[in-house]
Design an enzyme around this catalytic site. Structure first.
Site, PDB file in Angstrom:
ATOM      1  N   SER A 272       0.629  -0.882   0.029  1.00 55.93           N
ATOM      2  CA  SER A 272      -0.103   0.162   0.162  1.00 55.93           C
ATOM      3  C   SER A 272       0.595   1.043   0.514  1.00 55.93           C
ATOM      4  O   SER A 272       0.630   2.334  -0.614  1.00 55.93           O
ATOM      5  CB  SER A 272      -1.139   0.201   1.630  1.00 55.93           C
ATOM      6  OG  SER A 272      -0.102  -0.196   2.521  1.00 55.93           O
TER       7      SER A 272
ATOM      8  N   GLU B  49      -8.954 -10.061   4.110  1.00 60.07           N
ATOM      9  CA  GLU B  49      -9.509  -8.746   3.408  1.00 60.07           C
ATOM     10  C   GLU B  49     -10.092  -8.187   3.039  1.00 60.07           C
ATOM     11  O   GLU B  49     -11.226  -8.795   2.348  1.00 60.07           O
ATOM     12  CB  GLU B  49      -8.273  -8.142   2.222  1.00 60.07           C
ATOM     13  CG  GLU B  49      -8.507  -6.449   1.769  1.00 60.07           C
ATOM     14  CD  GLU B  49      -7.159  -5.933   1.072  1.00 60.07           C
ATOM     15  OE1 GLU B  49      -6.543  -5.965   1.161  1.00 60.07           O
ATOM     16  OE2 GLU B  49      -7.522  -4.844   1.016  1.00 60.07           O
TER      17      GLU B  49
HETATM   18  O1  KIV Z   1      -0.047  -3.457   1.598  1.00 58.98           O
HETATM   19  C1  KIV Z   1      -1.311  -3.385   2.344  1.00 58.98           C
HETATM   20  O2  KIV Z   1      -1.570  -2.346   3.665  1.00 58.98           O
HETATM   21  C2  KIV Z   1      -2.111  -4.615   3.260  1.00 58.98           C
HETATM   22  C3  KIV Z   1      -3.288  -4.605   3.949  1.00 58.98           C
HETATM   23  C4  KIV Z   1      -4.223  -4.060   3.999  1.00 58.98           C
HETATM   24  C5  KIV Z   1      -2.661  -5.768   4.452  1.00 58.98           C
HETATM   25  O3  KIV Z   1      -1.829  -5.015   2.293  1.00 58.98           O
END
Ligand code: KIV
Length: 271
Positions: free
Chosen positions: A52, A189
């Site tokens: 992310s 998720e």
């Molecule tokens: O990349 C991320 O932040 C994630 C979380 C949402 C679990 O995979």
């Protein structure tokens, strides 16, 4: 005393003990040294260097563009800020799918160059070979099922997954499959809370939910979302603990005003 209060460092075994004792696991994302230090000092159990970062740090629309080199840069910055939390790093899109040798090479780079403690991969039975090979090198693996953002163009939307029975059954069997392979934990998720509860109760390894209700063994949020730094991402599962976007904006507006009005620096703020 809770399991997590008794340990100086959180390990995968500590997470397992927390599940056994019914203590919930707290997990947040981190991408840089300064934030990692604050989150670690606050006592968060797990820090995820999530892909992310592609969204919240680099401003991309999806998680697909972030590279292995960029993930290693974020992970090594986070590791320098942490003395207690377990640090898990996402293997980015294209660094593990379809080729288990590449998956192991990517993992070894992450472990050697960042000093992280474990990796996370998105998917179920289709990435079996990659998970097996990484585990054979002694690296702990976290799975990730439900909404898997690296497959966004297959799903078409970021809406809730596994509402229909067929997809729910596949998720249940993938979860068991990942546990049997040797994953130490699973992220679930954006799936219905009832299904997340069923998965969590059917596994001995801990589940960490995001948008998956209250019955997973732990919770994870993107730190920038829960602190209110991201403005345009407001799904119902995010609780906003601060409104930092407006607070930072207000502080910066004051600073600009002070500079323009020649109110900064004052006599005590100079040499
Ligand atoms: O990349 C991320 O932040 C994630 C979380 C949402 C679990 O995979």
């Amino acid at each position: 005393m809770s399991v997590s209060k008794q340990v100086k460092r959180v390990t995968t075994h500590v997470l397992q003990a927390m599940k056994s004792q019914g203590e919930k696991i707290s997990m947040l994302t981190a991408y840089d040294f300064s934030m990692a230090r604050i989150l670690d000092e606050a006592g968060v159990d797990v820090l995820l260097v999530g892909d992310s970062a592609s969204n919240v740090m680099a401003g991309h629309e999806t998680t697909l563009p972030i590279t292995l080199d960029q993930m290693i840069y974020h992970a090594s910055s986070v590791i320098r800020g942490v003395s207690r939390a377990l640090v898990i790093v996402d293997l980015p899109f294209g660094s593990y799918q379809g080729n288990s040798r590449v998956a192991l090479e990517s993992t070894i780079r992450i472990m050697k160059e960042s000093g992280a403690h474990a990796v996370k991969l998105e998917g179920g039975a289709e990435i079996e070979e990659s998970i097996k090979r990484i585990l054979s090198a002694g690296v702990p693996v976290m799975g990730h099922l439900g909404l898997t953002p690296q497959s966004i163009y297959k799903f078409g939307t970021y809406s809730v997954r596994a509402r229909e029975d067929e997809e729910a059954q596949k998720l249940l069997s993938d979860a068991k499959f990942l546990e049997d392979l040797g994953c130490f934990a699973l992220v679930l998720e954006k799936i219905p809370a009832k299904l997340a509860k069923e998965v969590s109760e059917s596994l001995t390894i801990p589940t960490i939910g995001i948008g998956a209700g209250a019955d997973t063994d732990g919770q994870v949020l993107v730190t920038h979302d829960m602190l209110g730094i991201t403005k345009d991402f407001q799904p119902r599962f995010v609780r906003h603990y601060l409104d930092l976007f407006d607070q930072i904006k207000g502080a910066v507006e004051q600073y600009i005003g002070d500079v323009k009005a020649k109110n900064f620096p004052n006599e005590n703020e100079q040499y």
